[in-house]
Design an enzyme around this catalytic site. Structure first.
Site, PDB file in Angstrom:
ATOM      1  N   GLY A 250      21.748 -26.155  -1.880  1.00  0.00           N
ATOM      2  CA  GLY A 250      22.558 -25.113  -1.253  1.00  0.00           C
ATOM      3  C   GLY A 250      23.283 -24.260  -2.277  1.00  0.00           C
ATOM      4  O   GLY A 250      23.384 -23.035  -2.122  1.00  0.00           O
ATOM      5  N   ASP A 251      23.768 -24.893  -3.337  1.00  0.00           N
ATOM      6  CA  ASP A 251      24.434 -24.149  -4.404  1.00  0.00           C
ATOM      7  C   ASP A 251      23.441 -23.215  -5.097  1.00  0.00           C
ATOM      8  O   ASP A 251      23.775 -22.092  -5.481  1.00  0.00           O
ATOM      9  CB  ASP A 251      25.036 -25.107  -5.429  1.00  0.00           C
ATOM     10  CG  ASP A 251      25.902 -26.175  -4.778  1.00  0.00           C
ATOM     11  OD1 ASP A 251      26.585 -25.851  -3.783  1.00  0.00           O
ATOM     12  OD2 ASP A 251      25.887 -27.319  -5.256  1.00  0.00           O
TER      13      ASP A 251
END
Length: 311
Positions: A250-251
């Protein structure tokens, strides 16, 4: 300049086992140490994609020094505030037949240290990007993201927020440039289990009406949906591959989106690079390299402003 803030960074000790057997001596088959924390992950991926960023936050003890040194080795600028007591936490991530994690608590952040962070953030200017990512330690006020964003009002700073529940909802009044809930986090905000794309779009648009400029919803193997500033919706399916890592995907999507938008000024191109970055990280043991990300792109690399050596 791009700035990332990680309130509770870490050293991540990642070990591979054939099988984790509780109550017995377990021996690793492979082990690595990485700088951890959501904002730090964003900074590393940005560096891999050719965008320098400055990682901000707090460090303590020898683990904090090592964390900061490793970030610099990955090409990131750093400006962490040193705490006098405690240690930057060590998170243990065990990969066997299943993934298990043991996350440390981290040091106490003093009021004086927090004020020093605010002073550093005063230097942000128009068109800078500020990424606020992850949870906050329980020793900090719950409205810390709100306080940061309030101080950036009317400066023209584009703020990206990757957080959950109230931490995310409470900052929408400050019109963040981008928020990135995943499908489960989006459902939790409204107390719903989202099962269709129509529902995902409906509730993402609700967050937009509450103040978010762009809403990027990650859906793991189903890709991502972006509700753009003009209310139009784009979807991107992920490239094919075998998921071996759930940490940092997600990052990586956030970093890819930011890099793609800064490269092109185009939300659809940003979505494509974000999806490629998130998928590439999920397919490798840690955060993806530039080469691993560009391999997942369907369009020529030059579209994204990423230089590639001639073969």
């Amino acid at each position: 300049m791009i700035y990332t803030v990680t309130f509770n960074p870490s050293l991540d000790y990642v070990v591979q086992l054939d099988e984790l057997k509780p109550g017995q001596v377990n021996r690793t088959t492979e082990e690595h140490i990485y700088p951890g924390g959501k904002g730090n992950n964003v900074s590393v991926i940005l560096s891999n994609l050719g965008h320098k960023s400055k990682a901000l936050g707090f460090k303590a003890g020898f683990t904090g020094e090592q964390m900061e040194q490793m970030l610099r080795q990955y090409g990131c600028y750093t400006d962490f505030i040193r705490l006098e007591k405690g240690l930057t936490r060590i998170n243990v991530k065990v990969k066997g037949k299943e993934e298990s994690e043991i996350n440390g608590q981290g040091p106490v952040i003093t009021g004086r240290a927090l004020e020093e962070l605010f002073r550093k953030l005063e230097y942000l200017e128009k068109d800078d990007v500020l990424v606020l990512a992850g949870s906050i330690p329980n020793t900090l006020p719950e409205d810390i993201y709100e306080k940061i964003m309030e101080k950036q009002q009317n400066k023209g700073v584009r703020i990206v927020v990757d957080a959950t529940k109230d931490l995310l909802v409470n900052v929408l009044k400050y019109r963040p440039f981008l928020i990135k809930p995943n499908i489960h986090e989006l459902g939790e905000i409204f107390g719903k289990k989202l099962e269709t794309e129509e529902e995902i779009v409906e509730y993402a648009k609700r967050l937009q009406k509450m103040g978010a400029v762009n809403v990027l919803v990650s859906m793991a193997g189903d890709g991502a949906i972006l509700v753009k500033a003009d209310g139009k919706v784009s979807k991107k399916l992920p490239p094919k591959g075998t998921v071996v890592n759930s940490v940092g995907a997600g990052d990586s999507m956030v970093a890819g989106f930011v890099a793609g938008y800064l490269n092109t000024g185009n939300y659809d191109r940003a979505l494509e690079l974000g999806t490629a970055a998130g998928s590439a990280t999920a397919f490798v043991s840690w955060l993806a390299t530039k080469e691993e990300i560009t391999e997942k792109l369907e369009k020529p690399v030059s579209v994204y402003g990423i230089e590639e050596e001639e073969k």
